[in-house]
Design an enzyme around this catalytic site. Structure first.
Site, mmCIF file in Angstrom:
data_model
loop_
_atom_site.group_PDB
_atom_site.id
_atom_site.type_symbol
_atom_site.label_atom_id
_atom_site.label_comp_id
_atom_site.label_asym_id
_atom_site.label_seq_id
_atom_site.Cartn_x
_atom_site.Cartn_y
_atom_site.Cartn_z
ATOM 1 C CG ASN A 27 27.929 14.058 -23.374
ATOM 2 O OD1 ASN A 27 28.822 14.718 -22.832
ATOM 3 N ND2 ASN A 27 27.557 14.239 -24.640
ATOM 4 C CD1 TRP A 28 27.300 14.423 -16.774
ATOM 5 C CD2 TRP A 28 28.777 15.436 -15.434
ATOM 6 N NE1 TRP A 28 27.302 13.748 -15.579
ATOM 7 C CE2 TRP A 28 28.208 14.347 -14.737
ATOM 8 C CE3 TRP A 28 29.737 16.219 -14.783
ATOM 9 C CZ2 TRP A 28 28.564 14.025 -13.417
ATOM 10 C CZ3 TRP A 28 30.108 15.896 -13.468
ATOM 11 C CH2 TRP A 28 29.510 14.810 -12.798
ATOM 12 C CE LYS A 29 24.623 16.819 -24.687
ATOM 13 N NZ LYS A 29 23.870 16.972 -25.907
ATOM 14 C CB SER A 78 15.355 13.319 -26.419
ATOM 15 O OG SER A 78 15.780 14.515 -27.029
ATOM 16 N N GLY A 123 18.979 16.344 -27.761
ATOM 17 C CA GLY A 123 18.592 17.620 -27.154
ATOM 18 C C GLY A 123 17.285 18.195 -27.665
ATOM 19 C CD GLU A 181 24.327 10.062 -28.715
ATOM 20 O OE1 GLU A 181 23.728 10.121 -27.640
ATOM 21 O OE2 GLU A 181 25.215 10.869 -29.031
ATOM 22 N N GLY A 224 22.336 12.765 -22.284
ATOM 23 C CA GLY A 224 22.867 14.127 -22.159
ATOM 24 C C GLY A 224 22.165 14.866 -21.035
ATOM 25 N N GLY A 225 21.174 15.681 -21.395
ATOM 26 C CA GLY A 225 20.493 16.548 -20.432
ATOM 27 C C GLY A 225 20.071 15.865 -19.140
ATOM 28 C CD GLU A 252 26.102 18.167 -28.507
ATOM 29 O OE1 GLU A 252 26.969 18.155 -27.605
ATOM 30 O OE2 GLU A 252 24.894 17.947 -28.277
ATOM 31 C CG HIS A 287 28.394 13.731 -29.028
ATOM 32 N ND1 HIS A 287 27.710 14.852 -29.405
ATOM 33 C CD2 HIS A 287 27.637 13.114 -28.102
ATOM 34 C CE1 HIS A 287 26.577 14.917 -28.723
ATOM 35 N NE2 HIS A 287 26.500 13.862 -27.924
#
Ligand code: PEP
Length: 258
Positions: A8-10, A211, A171, A165, A232-233, A95, A93
């Site tokens: 997930n590149w957000k 994470s 994150g 999640e 993600g990151g 977010e 998600h």
């Protein structure tokens, strides 16, 4: 059972940067039988990347969609418009739930819109730190699964992915212990079993996200019931992401060899 590695590149990388990064991934990401690698760039990059990537190596996912198929909904992107560009779409998600106030009803409609338009929804569920502290994890996960999958038919459940999640892990650099992930995944599978039967409980892929990095990916992928990772990151670091695809392939091979 197939493994899924989803990045997930957000809201990172513009279209040009996304294309350059996809070129790096093309060099690094191994093509492994039984491992489905998916990247979720910004919606703007879906169209160019759909022409650029090797679809045997990677598939495309959207990070969100709207649930109506067309109409006066300024700024939204319909699942119907993603058709042909993406194969997957993240739904619910954390977010989206927490920053954009998406509620369970909207998330349910998005799951249905995805299925109606031939996309695989990745329904994200997870408890907050407070909910976990209050011993509410099972309750929260159960509710999110029931609500998100309410109108999904038993003939459609095979086209759904779940991502566990925990909100507090996204994150943050913190992850649950593998046995805690196993426990949560078991709760999710048990709820799916109540709704769709025993076969679905075992066959629906349940991913873990929060994470994940190259260092902890293996122990998480080895956790019982975990079918893959939503990253993600670390999905924005080509060698890390590629390394996790390789780990998934290794774990899958070991499972097959028994
Ligand atoms: C995510 O965006 O779904 C996620 C899990 O992010 P991170 O890996 O950065 O925690």
């Amino acid at each position: 059972m197939k493994k899924f590695i989803i990045g997930n590149w957000k809201m990172n990388l513009n279209v040009h940067e996304a294309s350059l990064f996809a070129t790096k991934l093309a060099q690094d990401v191994p093509i492994k039988r039984g491992v489905e690698t998916v990247i979720c760039p910004s919606s703007l990059a879906l169209s160019p990347l759909s022409l650029q990537i090797n679809h045997r190596q990677m598939k495309l996912g959207a990070q969100n969609c709207y649930w109506r198929d067309e109409g006066a909904f300024t700024g939204e992107i319909a699942a119907a418009q993603l058709r042909g560009l993406a194969q997957y779409v993240l739904v619910g998600h954390s977010e989206r739930r927490h920053i954009f106030d998406e509620d369970d009803r909207e998330i349910r409609f998005k799951v249905q819109a995805a299925l109606r338009n031939g996309l695989t929804p990745v329904l994200c569920v997870g408890e907050t730190e407070t909910e976990r502290g209050e011993g509410d994890t099972a309750h929260v996960l159960g509710d999110q699964i029931v609500s998100g999958l309410l109108n999904v038919g038993s003939d459609q459940i095979d086209d759904v992915l779940i991502a566990y999640e925990p909100v507090w892990a996204i994150g943050s650099g913190r992850t649950p212990e593998p046995n805690e992930i196993e426990e949560a995944v078991k709760m999710i599978r048990s709820q799916i079993g109540h709704m769709f039967g025993r076969n679905a409980a075992t066959s629906v892929p349940v991913l873990y996200g929060g994470s994940v990095n190259l260092a902890n990916a293996e122990s998480i992928l080895r956790a019982k019931g975990v079918s893959g990772l939503l990253i993600g990151g670390a999905s924005l670091i080509a060698p890390e992401f590629a390394g996790m695809v390789q780990i998934a392939a290794d774990v899958l091979k070991e499972e097959k060899d028994g």
